[in-house]
Design an enzyme around this catalytic site. Structure first.
Site, PDB file in Angstrom:
ATOM      1  N   PRO A  32       0.670  -1.210  -0.004  1.00  0.00           N
ATOM      2  CA  PRO A  32       0.027  -0.204  -0.004  1.00  0.00           C
ATOM      3  C   PRO A  32       0.967   1.332  -0.102  1.00  0.00           C
ATOM      4  O   PRO A  32       1.709   1.345   0.902  1.00  0.00           O
ATOM      5  CB  PRO A  32      -0.823  -0.008   1.010  1.00  0.00           C
ATOM      6  CG  PRO A  32       0.201  -1.036   2.232  1.00  0.00           C
ATOM      7  CD  PRO A  32       0.681  -1.939   1.405  1.00  0.00           C
ATOM      8  N   THR A  34       0.448   5.501  -0.579  1.00  0.00           N
ATOM      9  CA  THR A  34      -0.490   6.561  -0.482  1.00  0.00           C
ATOM     10  C   THR A  34      -0.014   7.307  -1.976  1.00  0.00           C
ATOM     11  O   THR A  34       1.066   7.775  -2.298  1.00  0.00           O
ATOM     12  CB  THR A  34      -0.076   7.805   0.835  1.00  0.00           C
ATOM     13  OG1 THR A  34      -0.502   7.091   1.795  1.00  0.00           O
ATOM     14  CG2 THR A  34      -0.787   8.897   0.231  1.00  0.00           C
ATOM     15  N   GLN A 109      -6.851  -1.156   2.029  1.00  0.00           N
ATOM     16  CA  GLN A 109      -6.282  -0.824   3.335  1.00  0.00           C
ATOM     17  C   GLN A 109      -7.388   0.112   3.974  1.00  0.00           C
ATOM     18  O   GLN A 109      -7.359   1.493   3.375  1.00  0.00           O
ATOM     19  CB  GLN A 109      -4.987  -0.397   3.112  1.00  0.00           C
ATOM     20  CG  GLN A 109      -4.296  -0.199   4.341  1.00  0.00           C
ATOM     21  CD  GLN A 109      -2.804   0.341   4.665  1.00  0.00           C
ATOM     22  OE1 GLN A 109      -2.852   1.527   4.237  1.00  0.00           O
ATOM     23  NE2 GLN A 109      -1.873  -0.139   4.751  1.00  0.00           N
ATOM     24  N   HIS A 176      -4.877  -0.962   8.703  1.00  0.00           N
ATOM     25  CA  HIS A 176      -3.520  -0.198   8.982  1.00  0.00           C
ATOM     26  C   HIS A 176      -3.405   0.122  10.312  1.00  0.00           C
ATOM     27  O   HIS A 176      -3.891   1.022  10.764  1.00  0.00           O
ATOM     28  CB  HIS A 176      -3.588   0.992   8.062  1.00  0.00           C
ATOM     29  CG  HIS A 176      -2.316   1.931   7.753  1.00  0.00           C
ATOM     30  ND1 HIS A 176      -1.179   1.300   8.624  1.00  0.00           N
ATOM     31  CD2 HIS A 176      -1.897   2.768   6.971  1.00  0.00           C
ATOM     32  CE1 HIS A 176      -0.077   2.144   7.995  1.00  0.00           C
ATOM     33  NE2 HIS A 176      -0.767   2.776   7.279  1.00  0.00           N
ATOM     34  N   GLY A 177      -2.372  -0.770  10.879  1.00  0.00           N
ATOM     35  CA  GLY A 177      -2.133  -0.505  12.300  1.00  0.00           C
ATOM     36  C   GLY A 177      -0.571  -0.056  12.372  1.00  0.00           C
ATOM     37  O   GLY A 177      -0.039  -0.360  13.429  1.00  0.00           O
ATOM     38  N   ALA A 178       0.034   0.591  11.640  1.00  0.00           N
ATOM     39  CA  ALA A 178       1.345   0.775  11.523  1.00  0.00           C
ATOM     40  C   ALA A 178       1.713   2.072  11.349  1.00  0.00           C
ATOM     41  O   ALA A 178       0.687   3.302  11.445  1.00  0.00           O
ATOM     42  CB  ALA A 178       1.938  -0.031  10.416  1.00  0.00           C
ATOM     43  N   HIS A 179       2.990   2.548  11.612  1.00  0.00           N
ATOM     44  CA  HIS A 179       3.703   3.864  11.202  1.00  0.00           C
ATOM     45  C   HIS A 179       3.213   5.176  12.132  1.00  0.00           C
ATOM     46  O   HIS A 179       3.375   6.275  11.643  1.00  0.00           O
ATOM     47  CB  HIS A 179       3.358   4.184   9.800  1.00  0.00           C
ATOM     48  CG  HIS A 179       3.834   2.981   8.752  1.00  0.00           C
ATOM     49  ND1 HIS A 179       3.391   2.841   7.623  1.00  0.00           N
ATOM     50  CD2 HIS A 179       4.749   1.956   9.048  1.00  0.00           C
ATOM     51  CE1 HIS A 179       3.920   1.727   6.996  1.00  0.00           C
ATOM     52  NE2 HIS A 179       4.793   1.261   7.964  1.00  0.00           N
ATOM     53  N   TYR A 181      -0.019   5.821  12.906  1.00  0.00           N
ATOM     54  CA  TYR A 181      -1.276   6.629  12.658  1.00  0.00           C
ATOM     55  C   TYR A 181      -2.217   6.050  13.675  1.00  0.00           C
ATOM     56  O   TYR A 181      -1.921   5.698  14.868  1.00  0.00           O
ATOM     57  CB  TYR A 181      -1.843   5.877  11.348  1.00  0.00           C
ATOM     58  CG  TYR A 181      -0.828   6.685  10.001  1.00  0.00           C
ATOM     59  CD1 TYR A 181      -0.825   7.860  10.063  1.00  0.00           C
ATOM     60  CD2 TYR A 181      -0.065   5.762   9.184  1.00  0.00           C
ATOM     61  CE1 TYR A 181       0.021   8.619   9.124  1.00  0.00           C
ATOM     62  CE2 TYR A 181       0.506   6.365   8.524  1.00  0.00           C
ATOM     63  CZ  TYR A 181       0.790   7.788   8.215  1.00  0.00           C
ATOM     64  OH  TYR A 181       1.508   8.256   6.967  1.00  0.00           O
TER      65      TYR A 181
END
Length: 369
Positions: A32, A34, A109, A176-179, A181
Site C-alpha cells: 500500500p 499513498t 487498506q 492499517h495498524g502501522a507507522h 497512525y
C-alpha cells in the site's frame, strides 16, 4: 545493477498461495502506497487503470493505498481516497472490477491517520485530529483524548469498511495498524497515556486494535481474510519500538490472532535487518514463529536504499530475500517503489529480465504509471 536471478532462483515466489477463500497465483504483493489521485476522495478511472496494470503483469495481490474510514478526521488531504459514501464506493467497485477482469486479487487498506492530521486539513477543515490521548507523535497535546463512546464509534467505522469491502467484491481487507497512525497511536506507549482499559500495559494498549479486528471479523464472517499491518518504526521515529523483546511481541500479537487476524503484514524499512539481538530473524520471521500465521515481508525489496531516505535507489539482488523465504520466514513479499515505476516488475523478475528493471526515481510519486 546486479542480476536479480544470477545466484538464487526467484521461482518459489511465483508459487500459488492459498488461505481460505484467498487464492493467489503467486507470492508477490503490491504494498500500500499513498498516491492522492482521487479528487474529492473518489477513485477515478485513472486510479482503476493504475491498479489494473499491476494485475495484468502478474502481481499476486494488490493492497490499495490507505483509504479513509467513515470518520470526519480519518484522512488529511482532499485527494486521498475515502472508503465511505456512495461515489467513493462506486469508484472502488470499478477498481475491483478492472482488477478482477485481469485475473488479479485486491484488498483495500482501511486507514485513520489519527493525530498526524493537522487542524484545518481537508477534506473536513473543521474536524479536529483524534488520538488515544490527544497527543501528536512528538508528544505535544493537539486535542482531547478520545472518549469511550468515540472509540466505539471508530471501531464500528472500521467494521463498516470491512463489510463494504466484502460487499464490493474485494478479496480481503487490510487494517492499517502501522507507522504512527491512529491504531498504532493506541499501541505505542509514547502516544497512549490512558489509564482506562485502552491504556496501560501492552495488552491494554492493543485493546483498540483487538476490538477493531473482532468487529471486522463479525462484519465479514469467518472466511473473508483479514490482514493486519503493523510496524515498530513510526514516521516520526525510525527507531521506535512497541516491543523490545520477543516476549513483548508475543504479548502484542497473541490477542490479535485470537481476535481473527489471518495474515500479518510486518512493515520494516529494510527487510534484511534483524529485529532483536541474538537472532537473524526479522519482524516477519519473528511474527511467523510466534503466531504460526502467514506473514508478508516488506522493506526495500529489490532496491539498495530504504524509502524513508527520500532519495532514489538502484536495483539490487533478491538473494537475501530468497534465503529468508527458503528458511520459511515469510509467505509473501510486498513490493512498493519498484512497482510504482514499473507495473511489469513482477513479470520481469519472474522471467529473468533483470536488465529491463528500472531504478527508483522520486518522479514516480507524481504519476500513475
Amino acid at each position: 545493477m546486479q542480476n536479480l536471478t544470477e545466484h538464487t532462483t526467484v521461482q518459489p515466489l511465483f508459487q500459488p498461495f492459498q488461505l481460505g477463500t484467498l487464492a493467489l497465483s503467486n507470492r508477490i504483493v503490491m504494498a500500500p502506497m499513498t498516491r492522492g489521485f482521487s479528487p474529492g476522495g473518489v477513485p477515478t478511472e485513472d486510479v482503476a487503470a493504475y491498479y489494473r496494470r499491476r494485475a495484468e503483469h502478474d502481481v499476486g495481490l494488490l493492497i490499495t493505498e490507505g483509504t479513509g474510514i467513515d470518520h470526519p478526521a480519518s484522512v488529511s488531504g482532499s485527494s486521498i481516497p475515502l472508503f465511505y459514501g456512495e461515489k467513493a464506493l462506486q469508484g472502488w467497485e470499478q477498481v475491483v472490477k478492472q482488477v478482477h477482469e485481469k485475473g488479479g486479487k485486491i484488498a483495500p487498506q482501511l486507514w485513520h491517520v489519527g493525530t498526524t492530521r493537522s487542524p484545518g486539513d481537508e477534506p473536513n477543515v473543521e474536524a479536529m485530529p483524534v488520538g488515544p490521548s490527544g497527543l501528536a507523535l512528538t508528544g505535544e497535546k493537539v486535542s482531547e483524548p478520545l472518549s469511550t463512546e468515540e472509540i466505539h464509534d471508530l471501531v464500528s467505522a472500521y467494521a463498516q469498511g470491512a463489510a463494504d469491502a466484502k460487499r464490493l467484491g474485494f478479496d480481503a481487507v487490510e487494517i492499517h495498524g502501522a507507522h504512527g497512525y491512529l491504531i498504532d497511536q493506541f499501541i505505542w506507549s509514547h502516544t497512549n497515556r490512558r489509564t482506562d482499559e485502552y491504556g496501560g500495559d501492552i495488552k491494554g494498549r492493543t485493546r483498540f486494535a483487538v476490538e477493531i479486528v473482532e468487529a471486522c471479523r463479525d462484519a465479514v464472517g469467518p472466511d473473508f481474510p483479514i490482514i493486519f499491518r503493523f510496524s515498530q518504526w513510526k514516521m516520526s521515529d525510525f527507531k521506535a519500538k512497541i516491543a523490545e523483546t520477543p516476549e513483548e511481541l508475543e504479548a502484542f500479537l497473541t490477542p490479535l490472532v485470537e481476535a481473527g487476524v489471518d495474515i500479518f503484514h510486518t512493515s520494516t524499512r529494510r527487510f534484511w535487518e534483524p529485529e532483536f539481538e541474538g537472532s537473524d530473524l526479522n519482524l516477519a520471521g519473528w511474527t511467523k514463529k510466534i503466531t504460526g500465521k502467514p506473514t508478508i515481508i516488506v522493506g526495500s525489496i529489490g532496491l539498495n536504499g530504504e524509502f524513508t531516505s527520500g532519495a532514489g535507489a538502484e536495483t539490487t539482488s533478491l538473494d537475501g530475500l530468497m534465503e529468508r523465504f527458503q528458511n520459511n520466514e515469510f509467505d509473501m513479499a510486498a513490493v512498493g517503489r519498484s512497482l510504482l515505476m514499473d507495473p511489469a516488475w513482477a513479470e520481469k523478475v519472474r522471467d529473468g529480465r533483470a536488465d529491463e528493471l528500472q531504478a527508483y526515481s522520486r518522479e514516480s510519486l507524481n504519476n500513475l504509471y
